[in-house]
Write an enzyme that holds these catalytic residues in place. Structure first.
Site, PDB file in Angstrom:
ATOM      1  N   ASP A 158       5.420  -3.494  61.127  1.00  0.00           N
ATOM      2  CA  ASP A 158       6.802  -3.490  60.642  1.00  0.00           C
ATOM      3  C   ASP A 158       7.580  -2.365  61.325  1.00  0.00           C
ATOM      4  O   ASP A 158       7.180  -1.198  61.240  1.00  0.00           O
ATOM      5  CB  ASP A 158       6.785  -3.277  59.120  1.00  0.00           C
ATOM      6  CG  ASP A 158       8.144  -3.464  58.472  1.00  0.00           C
ATOM      7  OD1 ASP A 158       9.174  -3.305  59.145  1.00  0.00           O
ATOM      8  OD2 ASP A 158       8.170  -3.767  57.272  1.00  0.00           O
TER       9      ASP A 158
ATOM     10  N   GLY B 166       4.176  -8.446  61.365  1.00  0.00           N
ATOM     11  CA  GLY B 166       5.357  -7.611  61.268  1.00  0.00           C
ATOM     12  C   GLY B 166       5.971  -7.561  59.886  1.00  0.00           C
ATOM     13  O   GLY B 166       5.276  -7.650  58.866  1.00  0.00           O
ATOM     14  N   HIS B 167       7.287  -7.429  59.854  1.00  0.00           N
ATOM     15  CA  HIS B 167       8.044  -7.230  58.613  1.00  0.00           C
ATOM     16  C   HIS B 167       7.899  -8.417  57.674  1.00  0.00           C
ATOM     17  O   HIS B 167       7.579  -8.254  56.493  1.00  0.00           O
ATOM     18  CB  HIS B 167       9.516  -7.008  58.994  1.00  0.00           C
ATOM     19  CG  HIS B 167      10.420  -6.651  57.867  1.00  0.00           C
ATOM     20  ND1 HIS B 167      10.263  -5.513  57.104  1.00  0.00           N
ATOM     21  CD2 HIS B 167      11.531  -7.279  57.382  1.00  0.00           C
ATOM     22  CE1 HIS B 167      11.225  -5.455  56.204  1.00  0.00           C
ATOM     23  NE2 HIS B 167      12.008  -6.517  56.337  1.00  0.00           N
ATOM     24  N   PHE B 168       8.131  -9.621  58.193  1.00  0.00           N
ATOM     25  CA  PHE B 168       8.028 -10.835  57.388  1.00  0.00           C
ATOM     26  C   PHE B 168       6.597 -11.367  57.445  1.00  0.00           C
ATOM     27  O   PHE B 168       6.310 -12.408  58.040  1.00  0.00           O
ATOM     28  CB  PHE B 168       9.027 -11.886  57.874  1.00  0.00           C
ATOM     29  CG  PHE B 168      10.441 -11.635  57.432  1.00  0.00           C
ATOM     30  CD1 PHE B 168      10.844 -11.950  56.139  1.00  0.00           C
ATOM     31  CD2 PHE B 168      11.366 -11.089  58.294  1.00  0.00           C
ATOM     32  CE1 PHE B 168      12.152 -11.724  55.719  1.00  0.00           C
ATOM     33  CE2 PHE B 168      12.679 -10.857  57.887  1.00  0.00           C
ATOM     34  CZ  PHE B 168      13.069 -11.177  56.598  1.00  0.00           C
TER      35      PHE B 168
END
Length: 286
Positions: free
Chosen positions: A236, A262-264
Protein backbone atom coordinates in the site's frame (compact mmCIF):
# COMPACT_ATOMS: atom_id res chain seq x y z
CA UNK A 1 -26.32 -16.66 -0.50
CA UNK A 2 -28.27 -13.69 -1.94
CA UNK A 3 -27.23 -10.09 -1.38
CA UNK A 4 -30.08 -7.60 -0.90
CA UNK A 5 -29.77 -3.95 -1.93
CA UNK A 6 -31.65 -1.58 0.35
CA UNK A 7 -32.07 2.08 1.26
CA UNK A 8 -33.06 3.54 4.63
CA UNK A 9 -33.62 7.11 5.82
CA UNK A 10 -31.01 8.20 8.36
CA UNK A 11 -31.46 11.70 9.76
CA UNK A 12 -32.92 12.81 6.44
CA UNK A 13 -30.28 11.13 4.27
CA UNK A 14 -31.16 8.11 2.13
CA UNK A 15 -28.41 5.60 2.97
CA UNK A 16 -27.90 2.71 0.56
CA UNK A 17 -26.57 -0.60 1.85
CA UNK A 18 -25.95 -4.22 0.94
CA UNK A 19 -27.13 -6.95 3.28
CA UNK A 20 -26.59 -10.70 3.17
CA UNK A 21 -26.71 -13.68 5.52
CA UNK A 22 -28.88 -14.78 8.42
CA UNK A 23 -29.76 -11.92 10.79
CA UNK A 24 -29.75 -14.33 13.72
CA UNK A 25 -26.00 -14.83 13.30
CA UNK A 26 -23.24 -12.43 14.41
CA UNK A 27 -23.08 -9.26 12.32
CA UNK A 28 -20.13 -7.80 10.43
CA UNK A 29 -20.36 -4.12 9.43
CA UNK A 30 -18.19 -3.38 6.38
CA UNK A 31 -17.05 0.22 5.96
CA UNK A 32 -15.43 1.24 2.68
CA UNK A 33 -12.98 4.02 1.89
CA UNK A 34 -12.01 6.58 -0.75
CA UNK A 35 -12.96 6.80 -3.58
CA UNK A 36 -15.09 3.68 -3.62
CA UNK A 37 -18.34 2.33 -2.18
CA UNK A 38 -19.80 -0.90 -0.82
CA UNK A 39 -19.19 -2.28 -4.32
CA UNK A 40 -15.62 -2.96 -3.16
CA UNK A 41 -17.03 -5.78 -1.00
CA UNK A 42 -18.76 -7.59 -3.88
CA UNK A 43 -16.33 -10.55 -3.64
CA UNK A 44 -15.92 -10.54 0.16
CA UNK A 45 -19.62 -10.61 1.04
CA UNK A 46 -20.17 -14.12 -0.40
CA UNK A 47 -17.09 -15.29 1.52
CA UNK A 48 -18.68 -14.22 4.82
CA UNK A 49 -22.45 -14.39 4.37
CA UNK A 50 -22.66 -18.17 4.68
CA UNK A 51 -21.56 -17.87 8.30
CA UNK A 52 -22.35 -14.30 9.31
CA UNK A 53 -24.87 -11.51 8.84
CA UNK A 54 -23.11 -8.92 6.67
CA UNK A 55 -24.07 -5.25 6.22
CA UNK A 56 -22.19 -2.78 4.01
CA UNK A 57 -23.46 0.81 3.69
CA UNK A 58 -22.31 3.46 1.23
CA UNK A 59 -20.94 6.40 3.19
CA UNK A 60 -22.49 9.86 2.65
CA UNK A 61 -20.77 11.38 -0.38
CA UNK A 62 -20.10 7.99 -1.95
CA UNK A 63 -21.79 5.30 -4.02
CA UNK A 64 -25.57 5.09 -4.05
CA UNK A 65 -26.15 6.93 -0.76
CA UNK A 66 -27.89 10.26 -1.29
CA UNK A 67 -25.48 13.12 -1.91
CA UNK A 68 -26.79 16.25 -0.28
CA UNK A 69 -25.45 19.69 -1.26
CA UNK A 70 -22.58 20.94 0.89
CA UNK A 71 -24.87 23.71 2.13
CA UNK A 72 -27.14 21.07 3.69
CA UNK A 73 -24.62 18.51 4.91
CA UNK A 74 -21.21 19.02 6.51
CA UNK A 75 -18.83 16.61 4.81
CA UNK A 76 -16.63 15.89 7.82
CA UNK A 77 -15.62 12.60 9.37
CA UNK A 78 -17.45 13.31 12.63
CA UNK A 79 -20.65 14.02 10.70
CA UNK A 80 -20.38 10.88 8.58
CA UNK A 81 -19.61 8.79 11.65
CA UNK A 82 -22.77 10.17 13.23
CA UNK A 83 -24.84 9.08 10.23
CA UNK A 84 -23.35 5.57 10.20
CA UNK A 85 -23.74 5.30 13.99
CA UNK A 86 -27.43 6.11 13.64
CA UNK A 87 -27.67 3.78 10.63
CA UNK A 88 -26.59 0.85 12.79
CA UNK A 89 -29.37 1.65 15.25
CA UNK A 90 -32.05 1.97 12.58
CA UNK A 91 -30.84 -1.26 10.95
CA UNK A 92 -31.11 -3.03 14.31
CA UNK A 93 -27.40 -3.84 14.65
CA UNK A 94 -27.05 -4.13 18.42
CA UNK A 95 -23.56 -5.65 18.33
CA UNK A 96 -21.23 -6.17 15.39
CA UNK A 97 -17.71 -6.80 14.25
CA UNK A 98 -16.20 -3.89 12.33
CA UNK A 99 -14.38 -4.29 9.01
CA UNK A 100 -12.60 -0.98 8.44
CA UNK A 101 -10.73 0.17 5.35
CA UNK A 102 -9.19 3.55 4.49
CA UNK A 103 -11.84 6.25 5.29
CA UNK A 104 -13.92 3.55 6.97
CA UNK A 105 -11.27 3.26 9.70
CA UNK A 106 -11.63 6.69 11.35
CA UNK A 107 -15.40 6.47 10.87
CA UNK A 108 -15.73 3.01 12.39
CA UNK A 109 -13.29 3.75 15.20
CA UNK A 110 -15.21 6.86 16.18
CA UNK A 111 -18.27 4.62 16.59
CA UNK A 112 -16.25 2.02 18.52
CA UNK A 113 -14.85 4.62 20.91
CA UNK A 114 -18.37 5.97 21.56
CA UNK A 115 -20.00 2.55 21.95
CA UNK A 116 -17.38 -0.02 22.95
CA UNK A 117 -20.08 -2.36 24.19
CA UNK A 118 -21.38 -2.79 20.64
CA UNK A 119 -18.08 -3.94 19.10
CA UNK A 120 -17.39 -7.68 19.10
CA UNK A 121 -14.18 -7.53 17.04
CA UNK A 122 -12.27 -5.37 14.56
CA UNK A 123 -10.86 -6.37 11.19
CA UNK A 124 -8.69 -3.64 9.73
CA UNK A 125 -7.72 -3.92 6.08
CA UNK A 126 -5.33 -1.05 5.45
CA UNK A 127 -7.40 0.95 7.91
CA UNK A 128 -4.95 3.13 9.80
CA UNK A 129 -4.96 4.40 13.40
CA UNK A 130 -1.29 5.31 13.99
CA UNK A 131 1.07 7.96 12.68
CA UNK A 132 3.44 5.06 11.97
CA UNK A 133 1.21 4.07 9.07
CA UNK A 134 1.10 7.42 7.28
CA UNK A 135 3.36 7.49 4.22
CA UNK A 136 4.95 10.40 2.35
CA UNK A 137 2.00 10.21 -0.07
CA UNK A 138 0.14 12.36 2.47
CA UNK A 139 2.53 15.30 2.11
CA UNK A 140 0.33 17.25 -0.35
CA UNK A 141 -2.57 16.83 2.07
CA UNK A 142 -0.43 18.02 4.96
CA UNK A 143 0.33 21.17 3.00
CA UNK A 144 -3.42 21.77 2.62
CA UNK A 145 -4.05 21.11 6.32
CA UNK A 146 -1.38 23.61 7.31
CA UNK A 147 -2.42 26.23 4.74
CA UNK A 148 -5.97 25.67 3.44
CA UNK A 149 -5.56 28.02 0.50
CA UNK A 150 -7.28 27.73 -2.87
CA UNK A 151 -3.91 26.89 -4.38
CA UNK A 152 -3.31 23.97 -2.02
CA UNK A 153 -6.91 22.82 -2.40
CA UNK A 154 -6.69 22.81 -6.18
CA UNK A 155 -3.38 20.93 -6.03
CA UNK A 156 -5.30 17.98 -4.56
CA UNK A 157 -7.63 17.72 -7.54
CA UNK A 158 -5.12 15.29 -9.05
CA UNK A 159 -6.30 12.79 -6.40
CA UNK A 160 -9.74 12.81 -8.05
CA UNK A 161 -8.56 11.87 -11.53
CA UNK A 162 -8.93 8.49 -13.30
CA UNK A 163 -5.13 8.18 -13.34
CA UNK A 164 -4.97 8.33 -9.54
CA UNK A 165 -7.86 5.90 -9.13
CA UNK A 166 -6.10 3.42 -11.40
CA UNK A 167 -2.89 3.90 -9.39
CA UNK A 168 -4.73 3.13 -6.15
CA UNK A 169 -6.10 -0.09 -7.60
CA UNK A 170 -2.96 -1.40 -9.26
CA UNK A 171 0.11 -0.08 -7.43
CA UNK A 172 1.90 -2.89 -5.64
CA UNK A 173 -0.08 -5.62 -7.38
CA UNK A 174 2.21 -8.29 -8.86
CA UNK A 175 -0.19 -9.06 -11.71
CA UNK A 176 -2.47 -6.08 -12.53
CA UNK A 177 -4.44 -8.28 -14.94
CA UNK A 178 -6.05 -9.82 -11.84
CA UNK A 179 -7.66 -6.46 -11.00
CA UNK A 180 -11.05 -6.03 -12.65
CA UNK A 181 -11.54 -2.63 -14.33
CA UNK A 182 -15.14 -2.52 -13.09
CA UNK A 183 -14.13 -1.22 -9.67
CA UNK A 184 -12.07 1.76 -10.73
CA UNK A 185 -14.39 2.60 -13.62
CA UNK A 186 -17.38 2.76 -11.25
CA UNK A 187 -15.40 4.87 -8.77
CA UNK A 188 -14.46 7.31 -11.53
CA UNK A 189 -18.11 7.63 -12.53
CA UNK A 190 -19.08 8.45 -8.96
CA UNK A 191 -16.24 10.96 -8.62
CA UNK A 192 -17.33 12.70 -11.82
CA UNK A 193 -20.82 13.55 -10.56
CA UNK A 194 -21.51 17.32 -10.41
CA UNK A 195 -20.33 18.85 -7.15
CA UNK A 196 -18.61 15.69 -5.93
CA UNK A 197 -15.13 17.12 -6.39
CA UNK A 198 -15.68 19.77 -3.72
CA UNK A 199 -17.24 17.22 -1.37
CA UNK A 200 -14.11 15.08 -1.68
CA UNK A 201 -11.83 18.09 -1.21
CA UNK A 202 -13.75 18.99 1.97
CA UNK A 203 -13.09 15.48 3.28
CA UNK A 204 -9.41 15.64 2.34
CA UNK A 205 -9.15 18.85 4.37
CA UNK A 206 -10.94 17.28 7.33
CA UNK A 207 -8.75 14.17 7.20
CA UNK A 208 -6.45 16.03 9.61
CA UNK A 209 -9.11 15.48 12.28
CA UNK A 210 -8.50 11.74 12.01
CA UNK A 211 -4.84 12.06 12.94
CA UNK A 212 -5.92 14.22 15.88
CA UNK A 213 -8.31 11.43 16.93
CA UNK A 214 -5.67 8.69 16.87
CA UNK A 215 -5.04 9.17 20.60
CA UNK A 216 -8.74 8.57 21.30
CA UNK A 217 -8.75 5.42 19.18
CA UNK A 218 -5.60 4.11 20.84
CA UNK A 219 -7.03 4.78 24.32
CA UNK A 220 -10.09 2.75 23.29
CA UNK A 221 -7.82 -0.12 22.21
CA UNK A 222 -5.93 -0.10 25.51
CA UNK A 223 -9.03 0.11 27.67
CA UNK A 224 -11.21 -2.45 25.89
CA UNK A 225 -8.77 -4.79 24.11
CA UNK A 226 -11.15 -5.72 21.27
CA UNK A 227 -10.10 -8.81 19.30
CA UNK A 228 -8.30 -7.30 16.32
CA UNK A 229 -7.18 -8.76 13.01
CA UNK A 230 -5.09 -6.70 10.57
CA UNK A 231 -5.21 -8.00 6.98
CA UNK A 232 -2.91 -5.60 5.20
CA UNK A 233 -1.83 -5.13 1.60
CA UNK A 234 1.90 -4.95 2.18
CA UNK A 235 2.55 -2.70 -0.83
CA UNK A 236 0.00 0.00 0.00
CA UNK A 237 1.55 3.36 -1.00
CA UNK A 238 -0.61 5.27 1.50
CA UNK A 239 -0.80 3.15 4.67
CA UNK A 240 2.48 1.34 5.14
CA UNK A 241 3.07 -1.93 7.07
CA UNK A 242 4.28 -0.11 10.19
CA UNK A 243 0.69 1.04 10.67
CA UNK A 244 -0.46 -2.56 10.90
CA UNK A 245 2.31 -3.57 13.29
CA UNK A 246 1.50 -0.60 15.53
CA UNK A 247 -1.81 -2.12 16.66
CA UNK A 248 0.21 -4.56 18.80
CA UNK A 249 1.42 -1.67 20.97
CA UNK A 250 -2.06 -1.21 22.39
CA UNK A 251 -3.55 -4.66 21.72
CA UNK A 252 -0.70 -7.15 22.29
CA UNK A 253 -2.88 -10.03 21.09
CA UNK A 254 -3.59 -8.37 17.72
CA UNK A 255 -3.28 -10.78 14.79
CA UNK A 256 -1.37 -9.05 11.98
CA UNK A 257 -1.25 -10.65 8.51
CA UNK A 258 0.32 -9.23 5.34
CA UNK A 259 -0.73 -10.02 1.80
CA UNK A 260 1.44 -9.39 -1.26
CA UNK A 261 -0.80 -6.79 -2.85
CA UNK A 262 -1.65 -3.10 -2.67
CA UNK A 263 -4.21 -0.73 -1.17
CA UNK A 264 -7.32 -2.46 -2.53
CA UNK A 265 -6.33 -5.89 -1.26
CA UNK A 266 -9.77 -7.40 -1.86
CA UNK A 267 -9.36 -6.96 -5.60
CA UNK A 268 -6.76 -9.74 -5.64
CA UNK A 269 -7.10 -11.57 -2.30
CA UNK A 270 -10.79 -11.65 -1.36
CA UNK A 271 -10.90 -15.42 -0.91
CA UNK A 272 -7.73 -15.53 1.22
CA UNK A 273 -8.83 -12.59 3.35
CA UNK A 274 -12.32 -14.05 3.67
CA UNK A 275 -10.93 -17.36 4.95
CA UNK A 276 -8.70 -15.51 7.44
CA UNK A 277 -11.66 -13.50 8.73
CA UNK A 278 -13.84 -16.60 9.14
CA UNK A 279 -11.14 -18.29 11.18
CA UNK A 280 -10.51 -15.20 13.30
CA UNK A 281 -14.18 -14.52 14.02
CA UNK A 282 -14.81 -18.20 14.64
CA UNK A 283 -12.20 -18.03 17.42
CA UNK A 284 -13.40 -14.76 18.94
CA UNK A 285 -17.06 -14.20 18.08
CA UNK A 286 -18.50 -17.60 17.23
Amino acid sequence: MSTHFKTVDVNGTAVFYREAGDRSRPTILLLHGFPTSSHMFRDLIPELAGTYHVVAPDLPGFGQTEIKPREQFAYRFDTIAGVIDRFTEIAGLKTFALYIFDYGAPIGLRIAARHPERITAIITQNGNAYLDGISAAFNPMRAYWEEPTDENRNALRTLLTPETTLFQYTHGVADPSLVSPDGWTLDDAYLARPGNDDIQLDLLLDYASNLEAYGIFQAYFRAHQPPLLAVWGRNDPFFVPAGAEAFRRDIPSADVRFFETGHFALETHASEIGATIRQFLGDHVG
